[in-house]
Design an enzyme around this catalytic site. Structure first.
Site, PDB file in Angstrom:
ATOM      1  N   SER A  59       8.747   6.028   1.265  1.00  0.00           N
ATOM      2  CA  SER A  59       7.921   5.305   0.298  1.00  0.00           C
ATOM      3  C   SER A  59       8.313   3.853   0.104  1.00  0.00           C
ATOM      4  CB  SER A  59       7.962   5.989  -1.068  1.00  0.00           C
ATOM      5  OG  SER A  59       9.271   5.976  -1.568  1.00  0.00           O
ATOM      6  N   ASP A 340       8.487   2.159 -11.302  1.00  0.00           N
ATOM      7  CA  ASP A 340       8.484   3.523 -11.831  1.00  0.00           C
ATOM      8  C   ASP A 340       9.909   4.080 -11.755  1.00  0.00           C
ATOM      9  OD1 ASP A 340       8.870   4.158  -9.161  1.00  0.00           O
ATOM     10  OD2 ASP A 340       6.851   4.962  -8.850  1.00  0.00           O
ATOM     11  N   HIS A 343      10.989   3.217  -7.692  1.00  0.00           N
ATOM     12  CA  HIS A 343      10.549   2.134  -6.815  1.00  0.00           C
ATOM     13  C   HIS A 343      10.506   0.782  -7.522  1.00  0.00           C
ATOM     14  CE1 HIS A 343       8.692   5.930  -5.436  1.00  0.00           C
ATOM     15  NE2 HIS A 343       9.004   5.483  -4.243  1.00  0.00           N
TER      16      HIS A 343
END
Length: 367
Positions: A59, A340, A343
């Site tokens: 991610s 978040d 990240h």
């Protein structure tokens, strides 16, 4: 639970968007390395700038591959800064892949899943990273691990969409942020086992690096693990005031073995093909300075995320059964390092990139 375990255990909640990135190989050409191949190359293969960026990982690098059903990166408020709507990035905006592309002077590569819509955009390279993936399977067969991601790439080479020459004149990023460990702990859970598992992850990662070089890569950037103990998911227990030192020591073991593996690979091949993008120290520096090295970006409470669930059962982007938002978003994402629970924000990534620039210049000076 042992803090070493709880670190990884709580890191891995796909639904909350904890996903890892991969890095792609960077290319440099030295004519004497190529003589033995007896191949003819066009002049552009030795041009001053890389022509493409190829990305593998999770991610921290995914720009839209993960299925909409698997990650919150396709839900509001993700993408609110860039491109202005959710588009598959695990952030409010640009991420590591975008900043690396900017450094190289190429456009951010198209996500593999959307390849058929790419057209001329395919000339910038391709991004095979999937949020939540690792070198091993992290969520059954739902997420392509790095080996499978490289299978996708090799298939495109076999179909002549990309050639060995493309890879030789490009940079590869392989970015991994810890999903293998989170998945392992969820499955088995012993500290002793985890300490034995870390070398297995590095061994598999080494095989992946050898493979991409064999396909033609001449410059490969591989990320070190970021300080997992500093992710908001872990600092929440201290009201976002302090990192988990035990967890960061475990991360240090991974990064030490990675450094050894990269040095060994370069020595064996007598090249400088592989280099480490040091996410650990770049993250740590930004968090300690509460901003970037130039003093342009400021993060007053760097461990506190901009977007967070209203209680422990929710996360950024989650809605209740009536469709009501079960999260809050800070007034200015540029003032937050983390977006978040796992990240960085676009501003956070920009600060990290600023700290990585000198390393990139040093390792890619052959362009």
């Amino acid at each position: 639970m042992d803090p070493f375990l709880s670190l990884f255990f709580s890191c891995f909640l796909l639904t909350s968007g904890y996903i890892v990135v991969q890095a792609s190989p960077h290319h440099h050409h030295h004519h004497h390395h190529r003589r033995a191949e007896h191949e003819v190359y066009d002049d552009h293969a030795f041009s001053r700038r890389p022509t493409k960026l190829f990305v593998f990982g999770d991610s921290y690098a995914d720009t839209g591959n993960i299925r909409k059903s698997l990650g919150n990166s396709w839900k509001e408020p993700y993408g609110s800064t860039f491109p202005g709507k959710p588009a598959g990035r695990f952030s409010d905006g640009r991420i590591l892949t975008d900043y690396l592309a900017k450094f190289l002077g190429v456009k951010s590569p198209w996500a593999y899943t959307w390849m058929k819509l790419g057209g001329k955009k395919l000339r910038n390279g391709m991004n095979f990273a999937y949020g939540g993936s690792g070198v091993f399977n992290t969520l059954g067969d739902l997420l392509p691990n790095v080996t499978t991601q490289m299978d996708f790439f090799e298939k495109l080479m076999n179909e002549s969409l990309y050639t060995k020459r493309d890879l030789q004149s490009s940079v590869v990023l392989l970015c991994l942020a810890g999903n293998d460990y989170a998945a392992y702990v969820l499955k088995d859970g012993s500290v002793q086992g985890l300490q034995k598992f870390i070398p297995k992850v590095i061994n598999q990662l080494t095989l992946d690096l050898k493979r991409i070089k064999a396909l033609g890569a001449t410059k490969v950037a591989v990320t070190s693990l970021e300080p997992l103990g500093c992710l908001p998911r872990m600092t929440q227990m201290s009201a976002f005031q302090q990192c988990n030192v035990t967890q960061n020591l475990a991360v240090g073991y991974h990064n030490f073995l990675l450094q050894q593996a990269v040095e060994k690979l370069n020595n064996e091949t007598r090249t400088s093909t592989f280099f480490i993008l040091d996410l650990y120290n770049s993250f740590t520096s930004v968090l300690e300075q509460k901003g970037d090295s130039q003093g342009i970006l400021k993060f007053e409470t760097p461990l506190k995320p901009c977007c967070m669930g209203i209680n422990s059962g929710y996360w950024c982007g989650s809605l209740d059964e009536k469709g009501a938002k079960m999260y809050t978003v800070c007034s200015d994402p540029k003032s937050a390092f983390f977006w978040d629970a796992s990240h960085p924000t676009e501003a956070g990534w920009r600060a990290v990139y600023t700290n990585l620039k000198s390393s990139l210049e040093q390792n890619l000076k052959s362009y």
